[in-house]
Design an enzyme around this catalytic site. Sequence first.
Site, PDB file in Angstrom:
ATOM      1  N   ASP A  48       0.862  -1.161   0.000  1.00  0.00           N
ATOM      2  CA  ASP A  48       0.000   0.000   0.000  1.00  0.00           C
ATOM      3  C   ASP A  48       0.904   1.218   0.000  1.00  0.00           C
ATOM      4  O   ASP A  48       2.084   1.108   0.283  1.00  0.00           O
ATOM      5  CB  ASP A  48      -0.861  -0.065   1.270  1.00  0.00           C
ATOM      6  CG  ASP A  48      -1.764   1.120   1.377  1.00  0.00           C
ATOM      7  OD1 ASP A  48      -2.225   1.587   0.324  1.00  0.00           O
ATOM      8  OD2 ASP A  48      -2.005   1.561   2.504  1.00  0.00           O
ATOM      9  N   LYS A  49       0.370   2.370  -0.344  1.00  0.00           N
ATOM     10  CA  LYS A  49       1.241   3.543  -0.331  1.00  0.00           C
ATOM     11  C   LYS A  49       1.101   4.352   0.965  1.00  0.00           C
ATOM     12  O   LYS A  49       2.017   4.404   1.763  1.00  0.00           O
ATOM     13  CB  LYS A  49       0.962   4.451  -1.529  1.00  0.00           C
ATOM     14  CG  LYS A  49       1.929   5.606  -1.629  1.00  0.00           C
ATOM     15  CD  LYS A  49       1.508   6.618  -2.650  1.00  0.00           C
ATOM     16  CE  LYS A  49       0.463   7.568  -2.148  1.00  0.00           C
ATOM     17  NZ  LYS A  49       0.905   8.558  -1.201  1.00  0.00           N
ATOM     18  N   GLU A 152      -0.984  21.430   0.539  1.00  0.00           N
ATOM     19  CA  GLU A 152      -1.340  22.827   0.731  1.00  0.00           C
ATOM     20  C   GLU A 152      -0.973  23.282   2.120  1.00  0.00           C
ATOM     21  O   GLU A 152      -0.422  24.356   2.307  1.00  0.00           O
ATOM     22  CB  GLU A 152      -2.840  22.998   0.507  1.00  0.00           C
ATOM     23  CG  GLU A 152      -3.118  23.712  -0.752  1.00  0.00           C
ATOM     24  CD  GLU A 152      -4.532  24.217  -0.845  1.00  0.00           C
ATOM     25  OE1 GLU A 152      -5.391  23.740  -0.097  1.00  0.00           O
ATOM     26  OE2 GLU A 152      -4.745  25.088  -1.677  1.00  0.00           O
ATOM     27  N   PHE A 193      -9.296  24.662  -7.921  1.00  0.00           N
ATOM     28  CA  PHE A 193      -8.526  23.581  -8.508  1.00  0.00           C
ATOM     29  C   PHE A 193      -9.456  22.543  -9.137  1.00  0.00           C
ATOM     30  O   PHE A 193     -10.516  22.252  -8.613  1.00  0.00           O
ATOM     31  CB  PHE A 193      -7.717  22.917  -7.394  1.00  0.00           C
ATOM     32  CG  PHE A 193      -7.067  21.652  -7.803  1.00  0.00           C
ATOM     33  CD1 PHE A 193      -5.800  21.698  -8.372  1.00  0.00           C
ATOM     34  CD2 PHE A 193      -7.686  20.434  -7.645  1.00  0.00           C
ATOM     35  CE1 PHE A 193      -5.182  20.544  -8.757  1.00  0.00           C
ATOM     36  CE2 PHE A 193      -7.076  19.270  -8.041  1.00  0.00           C
ATOM     37  CZ  PHE A 193      -5.826  19.325  -8.603  1.00  0.00           C
ATOM     38  N   LYS A 216      -1.085  29.141  -8.463  1.00  0.00           N
ATOM     39  CA  LYS A 216      -0.110  28.062  -8.305  1.00  0.00           C
ATOM     40  C   LYS A 216      -0.658  26.825  -8.993  1.00  0.00           C
ATOM     41  O   LYS A 216      -1.868  26.594  -9.005  1.00  0.00           O
ATOM     42  CB  LYS A 216       0.188  27.791  -6.839  1.00  0.00           C
ATOM     43  CG  LYS A 216      -0.994  27.272  -6.040  1.00  0.00           C
ATOM     44  CD  LYS A 216      -0.563  26.979  -4.613  1.00  0.00           C
ATOM     45  CE  LYS A 216      -1.764  26.509  -3.796  1.00  0.00           C
ATOM     46  NZ  LYS A 216      -1.453  26.335  -2.379  1.00  0.00           N
ATOM     47  N   THR A 330      -2.256   1.242  -4.819  1.00  0.00           N
ATOM     48  CA  THR A 330      -2.695   2.357  -4.002  1.00  0.00           C
ATOM     49  C   THR A 330      -4.007   2.911  -4.524  1.00  0.00           C
ATOM     50  O   THR A 330      -4.335   2.778  -5.699  1.00  0.00           O
ATOM     51  CB  THR A 330      -1.626   3.468  -3.984  1.00  0.00           C
ATOM     52  OG1 THR A 330      -2.165   4.584  -3.312  1.00  0.00           O
ATOM     53  CG2 THR A 330      -1.212   3.864  -5.380  1.00  0.00           C
ATOM     54  N   ASP A 332      -4.493   6.003  -4.417  1.00  0.00           N
ATOM     55  CA  ASP A 332      -4.186   7.376  -4.815  1.00  0.00           C
ATOM     56  C   ASP A 332      -4.219   7.543  -6.321  1.00  0.00           C
ATOM     57  O   ASP A 332      -4.273   6.595  -7.070  1.00  0.00           O
ATOM     58  CB  ASP A 332      -2.793   7.754  -4.314  1.00  0.00           C
ATOM     59  CG  ASP A 332      -2.826   8.069  -2.842  1.00  0.00           C
ATOM     60  OD1 ASP A 332      -3.926   8.301  -2.336  1.00  0.00           O
ATOM     61  OD2 ASP A 332      -1.751   8.052  -2.232  1.00  0.00           O
ATOM     62  N   ARG A 444      -5.343   4.063  -8.064  1.00  0.00           N
ATOM     63  CA  ARG A 444      -6.802   4.139  -8.028  1.00  0.00           C
ATOM     64  C   ARG A 444      -7.423   2.752  -8.013  1.00  0.00           C
ATOM     65  O   ARG A 444      -8.384   2.488  -8.730  1.00  0.00           O
ATOM     66  CB  ARG A 444      -7.316   4.948  -9.234  1.00  0.00           C
ATOM     67  CG  ARG A 444      -6.858   6.370  -9.257  1.00  0.00           C
ATOM     68  CD  ARG A 444      -7.940   7.296  -9.685  1.00  0.00           C
ATOM     69  NE  ARG A 444      -8.975   7.421  -8.665  1.00  0.00           N
ATOM     70  CZ  ARG A 444      -9.047   8.398  -7.775  1.00  0.00           C
ATOM     71  NH1 ARG A 444      -8.164   9.346  -7.789  1.00  0.00           N
ATOM     72  NH2 ARG A 444      -9.983   8.438  -6.885  1.00  0.00           N
ATOM     73  N   LYS A 450      -7.110  -4.863  -5.267  1.00  0.00           N
ATOM     74  CA  LYS A 450      -5.838  -5.204  -4.622  1.00  0.00           C
ATOM     75  C   LYS A 450      -5.760  -6.706  -4.406  1.00  0.00           C
ATOM     76  O   LYS A 450      -4.767  -7.358  -4.726  1.00  0.00           O
ATOM     77  CB  LYS A 450      -5.715  -4.495  -3.272  1.00  0.00           C
ATOM     78  CG  LYS A 450      -5.476  -3.007  -3.354  1.00  0.00           C
ATOM     79  CD  LYS A 450      -5.282  -2.415  -1.961  1.00  0.00           C
ATOM     80  CE  LYS A 450      -5.019  -0.918  -2.052  1.00  0.00           C
ATOM     81  NZ  LYS A 450      -4.729  -0.322  -0.756  1.00  0.00           N
TER      82      LYS A 450
END
EC number: 7.6.2.1
Lengths: 849, 350
Positions: A48-49, A152, A193, A216, A330, A332, A444, A450
Amino acid sequence: SVEVIRLGHSYFINWDKKMYCAKRRTPAEARTTTLNEELGQVEYIFSDKTGTLTQNIMVFSKCSVNGHSYGDVQDVLGHKAELGERPEPVDFSFNPLADPRFQFWDSSLLEAVKLGDPHVHEFFRLLSLCHTVMSEEKSEGELYYKAQSPDEGALVTAARNFGFVFRSRTPKTITVHELGRAITYQLLAILDFNNIRKRMSVIVRSPEGKIRLYCKGADTILLERLHPINQDLTNVTTDHLNEYAGEGLRTLVLAYKDLEESYYEDWSERLHRAGSAPEAREDRLARLYDEVEHDMMLLGATAIEDKLQQGVPETIAILTLANIKIWVLTGDKQETAVNIGYSCKMLTDDMTEVFVVTGHTVLEVREELRKAREKMMDASRSMGNGFSYQEKLSSSKLTSVLEAIAGEYALVINGHSLAHALEADMEVEFLETACACKAVICCRVTPLQKAQVVELVKKYKKAVTLAIGDGANDVSMIKTAHIGVGISGQEGIQAVLASDYSFSQFKFLQRLLLVHGRWSYLRMCKFLCYFFYKNFAFTMVHFWFGFFCGFSAQTVYDQYFITLYNIVYTSLPVLAMGVFDQDVPEQRSMEYPKLYEPGQLNLLFNKREFFICIAQGIYTSVLMFFIPYGVFADATRDDGAQLADYQSFAVTVATSLVIVVSVQIGLDTGFWTAINHFFIWGSLAAYFAILFAMHSDGLFQMFPNQFRFVGNAQNTLAQPTVWLTIALTTVVCIMPVVAFRFLKLDLKPELSDTVRYTQLVRKKQKTQHRCMRRVGRVGSRRSGYAFSHQEGFGELIMSGKNMRLSSLALSSFAARPSAGWIETLRKKKGSDGSTAGSPSAAADKTLKV
Amino acid sequence: MKNKTSFLPQEGEARPSRCPDNSAFKQQKLPAWKPQLTIETVLSSFFLIGAFCLSVGVCLILSANSVREIQFDYSDKCSDCSKLRENSSNWNKECHCSVNFTLKEDILGDVFMYYGLQNFYQNHRRYVISRSDAQLLGRNVNIQKSYCAPFTTYRNGTPMAPCGAIANSMFNDSIDLFYNLNSSVIQVPLLKTGNSWWTDKNVKFRNPKSYNLSSAFAGTARPPYWQKPVYLLDEEDERNNGYVNDDFIIWMRVSAFATFRNLYRRVRRVRQFADGLPAGNYTFHISYNFPVTKFKGRKHVILSTVVWSGGSNPFLGIAYVVTGTAATLTGFVITAIHLKLRKKKTYFQK
């Protein structure tokens, strides 16, 4: 006894001080005892991350302002500092609002702030204004930031420490303490964003009335939107960005733009209209945003470190050297995952190619996989045999020992594609591609996916898999894999409860595998080999005796010897070996991860080894029977009495068996601790003690029908012939083993420690000579701004709806003191660098110039 | 930083430390001897063992060669008797035969007389267990519980003493040796006691306690194959009678293999035989009782001397010489291989 050994190994894991995390006060824990030896055979690690590889902490580590890079640790002379000579972190005591946990090592940046460098001021002003962070001031001067994404938070905290403290916000204003002065900016708009824009902007009106847009965002996007006069600055900044990216940092580019009052009025009018438009609202807004974020002035760039857990890159490097393939699964996003892949050295720029599979349909995915395979095939074909030969020769010069002949590839696949790739008709294809790659990152992915990936590898690869994770979403994966490792971290204990082993830091994995796993495997193999050997040596004697006693099942040995042979005479020495044996000290197995390979290939206990053990056992049993047979047939004692009686024969064979088997365990034991000595000598002593006790008058008087060997020991063992027989049997049984072992050591010494030692000492020397150089990266810059960020918070803030709800469960963050890993990373990079291709070296030179 | 340092000790007090002990045992850092096979140890062990085995082997062969042994197969020479014994109804008919032989040289030293049997599976499982050691210890035990069956009791319930197949099949030939000196025949004096192990004679076998032996065995019967009851095995010597009879004890110590020899008598070193058996003509007078033809067995009578390593058995000596030679040769082979390989090794290390 197998269980006893496993239990012992589990206890050693629990007791290992080097796997104890002082911070979390958690020792490693082996929650099962049955898998220890499989730890020595792991080929695939699924990790896993978040929480496993990373701490989920972002740290502002470097920045580039107006073409000047800050953040390198420097010593007094201005040279880049090496690890170990780290100066004191920058003192932020001038700033009462500074976050004490924030650390920065480059004091020149603070000096620039104090000197009033306008660019630096503007830089930090941007950081303190352009964000969607909520602040909470519990008491005077005690600020807490609640950031939606930790990146952030890190940026705002950095600005806070450099004197641009974001104090509070209202829907229409932002209050910032700029070097002690409270300034309230009017917040005109937040251009939020999203994944397509990959940037965010705010438009603020300063107290002086000037309207300015601060932006940014990802470098790829932002650098295109700069005003042409920034060209020179852009080039320098791009170099800096490359440098940062090379260190695995997440980069962001900062820019601003002054807006005319009239233009803004017009724009905001249009914005208002677009915002209230009934249809295509999103598109219209996007177009408006696009329009205003144009021709911006470059301010600089930031580099954020997604803080890895301690020792992660080193661990991954070592595990990779140990030929363990690491797949990161992951939830993410792709960019984040790839970024982490780079920062923890799974992906490197030395890789021939990183394949990214992002297809949304079956056909796309299939096509992408096919292309990736074709590329790999082509590459290996073009390199041909000559190359592989050359590579063998030069392999000692390469840092990475595990160069595949076809080069190094990595595969990045995202959840959608994975769903297709895991379908029945494509899974083999996917697996082949993935296994040809050195590193695989699946992003993702759902917890179920997994588990599916793990299942896939388990199904087709017949390799031992290990899954490591910390959260509830890893439970399925941990349960599916052969070995599940839970990180007992912040994310609860579901993972730990589902796991077989648990500890608190990813870096302990290398110790678990390379030291404990390897030893367990080695010990278990030695134990099993010896176990089969001794039992065959013991039992087969009966078989040979069968030919001489009319196959009447008459036992060769006394019934008590048969009972006690396995539980007293020969159990403890082999148990001691199984528990304590070490072939190389633990430091060596960490230094030379290649030592792990025999486990993966199962070289120490396979069918061949099994048959060798059995053959040895049978050989021993043959000698054990026929030498005494030859001696006893027609022989008489030195006092003329009969020698070849059954009981004397039994005692002779039993004694020589115990002695041979003890000598053999002595030969097998590579690590004679006091316990081994005690057990081996003790077993021999116990044998003779029990023998004489069993053959004593007293027991016979009590149970004449049970102890009918009375007086046998002292009569038989008083004969020189018997002892000569025992000695001969021992010599004949052991010497061939010694000869074969030595010749194996001499002729095929790949496993021999001494040869390996010289081999690796040489490598070490080479590494020392290598100069430490930094290497820039070309074309693989990764902009990591808030990719875990979600759209919509800007709007929420502007609407003011959440102002009272600011203590909502937004992910909190904390800027931790940056540990020494930046340096470690750089060093590693330096050593890696020398093997990198010429383009990066050239880039390096340009950087230095 | 301040609150951190003050925070940790507090926590430490609150919870006992879970940190593992830093003991050598728990950290797997016990001091240890790590033997390794090096060329020096391997070669020296091979050459030392080779030398040792060779010297022991030579000693064994030399001493085994000094043993004098004469063996006669009398199963055929007494063919009449063997035919007679094939029919068990002739069990009480006596049958004698004699075997003549000539000693060309004196046999000096202690001379032992053995009877040897071939193809007699004393090591068969059913046979080996067919005894009652408690009974042989003179205890009044229920032999029904032992493995003596079918040689336990007669049909009328009289128990056999001793019970079991081993005892029943006891070798009952009697062999006497005569020395023919100048046409006069002198019986060679033979010792029939002191041939068994001390522990067997004094610990393992005891007669039942009674005022005399025949009363001690009252209520029991001889085993079916025996010609006389157990208390008449040696009527001359009370201490060699009943269960403690040496011939019986020796027979009860079953052999490991189907071919075996048991000590029968020792030559008593008196008069002409003080130095052993002088050269000359001898005759074995054998009372042939033990049938062997049924199981295709052979019977031998053996005269032998012994040395420190026992009787004449060349096997051990030869085995030692072979092993010693093999070890030495292996030593040389290993040396050769090692020397040949060392070149490769240095190359490899570059």
